[in-house]
Design a protein around this motif. Sequence first.
Motif, PDB file in Angstrom:
ATOM      1  N   HIS A 101       8.226 -47.014  36.353  1.00 47.30           N
ATOM      2  CA  HIS A 101       8.856 -47.793  37.437  1.00 47.30           C
ATOM      3  C   HIS A 101      10.269 -48.222  37.060  1.00 47.30           C
ATOM      4  O   HIS A 101      10.469 -49.183  36.331  1.00 47.30           O
ATOM      5  N   HIS A 156      14.388 -48.641  38.863  1.00 50.03           N
ATOM      6  CA  HIS A 156      15.216 -48.604  40.079  1.00 50.03           C
ATOM      7  C   HIS A 156      16.617 -48.120  39.735  1.00 50.03           C
ATOM      8  O   HIS A 156      17.608 -48.740  40.120  1.00 50.03           O
ATOM      9  N   GLU A 172       7.656 -48.709  46.634  1.00 50.91           N
ATOM     10  CA  GLU A 172       6.645 -49.690  46.401  1.00 50.91           C
ATOM     11  C   GLU A 172       6.266 -50.337  47.708  1.00 50.91           C
ATOM     12  O   GLU A 172       7.114 -50.666  48.537  1.00 50.91           O
ATOM     13  N   HIS A 175       1.957 -52.410  40.024  1.00 49.77           N
ATOM     14  CA  HIS A 175       3.200 -52.410  39.258  1.00 49.77           C
ATOM     15  C   HIS A 175       3.553 -53.824  38.815  1.00 49.77           C
ATOM     16  O   HIS A 175       3.319 -54.781  39.544  1.00 49.77           O
ATOM     17  N   ASP A 213      10.922 -51.717  35.513  1.00 50.53           N
ATOM     18  CA  ASP A 213      11.383 -52.335  36.761  1.00 50.53           C
ATOM     19  C   ASP A 213      12.883 -52.647  36.675  1.00 50.53           C
ATOM     20  O   ASP A 213      13.354 -53.587  37.316  1.00 50.53           O
TER      21      ASP A 213
HETATM   22 ZN   LIG Z   1      10.197 -52.477  41.545  1.00 51.21          ZN
END
Ligand SMILES: [Zn+2]
Length: 252
Positions: free
Chosen positions: A6, A8, A90, A151, A201
């Motif tokens: 995960h 971004h 997500e 997550h 994340d």
């Molecule tokens: Zn995220």
Amino acid sequence: MIFNTHTHLNDLQVEDIEALIKNAIDNNVTHMAVVGSDYNTSLKALEIAKSHDNIYAVCGLHPSDSEQFVGNSDIFLDLINDSKTVGIGEIGLDYHYENTNKEKQKYYFETFLKYACNIKKPVIIHCRDAYLDTYELLEKYHKNLDGIILHCYSGSVEMMQRFLKLGCYISIAGTVTFKNAKEIKEVVKYVPLDRLLVETDDPYLTPVPYRGHQNQPAYVTFVVSEIAKIKEMTFDEVANITFTNALKVFHL
Ligand SMILES: [Zn+2]
């Protein structure tokens, strides 16, 4: 090899993305899933995935973004169906802020769960301060879902036990390295090895020792180290098992 499930990277500028991918690979973080939170970030996740080996996209509508969403969510279907898209997310529920439109969040969460049941790709769940409602919807659909990843799991051990019964994977983020993260450390202690995943994340939630700096995919190594410490395993054992789990849940 490490699979960061995960990131971004799609929230960053192109020049930065290439440098961060290189730094990740230099740190043996060879595989990643880039996760979208709305249409444009999902599209960008897919573009990044298509131009790199071992990088995959996850496309969907984040609960907080779903509140502003107008139009027909079927526009996501082309992205979700792409062969480089390994999951739907997500998606989920986030009741953290006051005045959240819970009904609208639930509507889109359910809409994307239905897509997932048809398309047979795993769902990547964002859940904050909404574990019971999230559980209820996953319970309703789990039999027809192809896989569920929670997550950046931040719930209790008891709640995790219920999610595990639905077949969920538990993805641990950099928050596990925080000194006051007692509950997440407990979760790590009890999560079965065959349901464990790791993530950053990034660019959010920077782990110790880089608090105050922007997070990046390579820093998943600090998550692996912390888990190894808690579970009394070696770094490589945690890296290998989470890598194998990621390949399995994403059908790679
Ligand atoms: Zn995220």
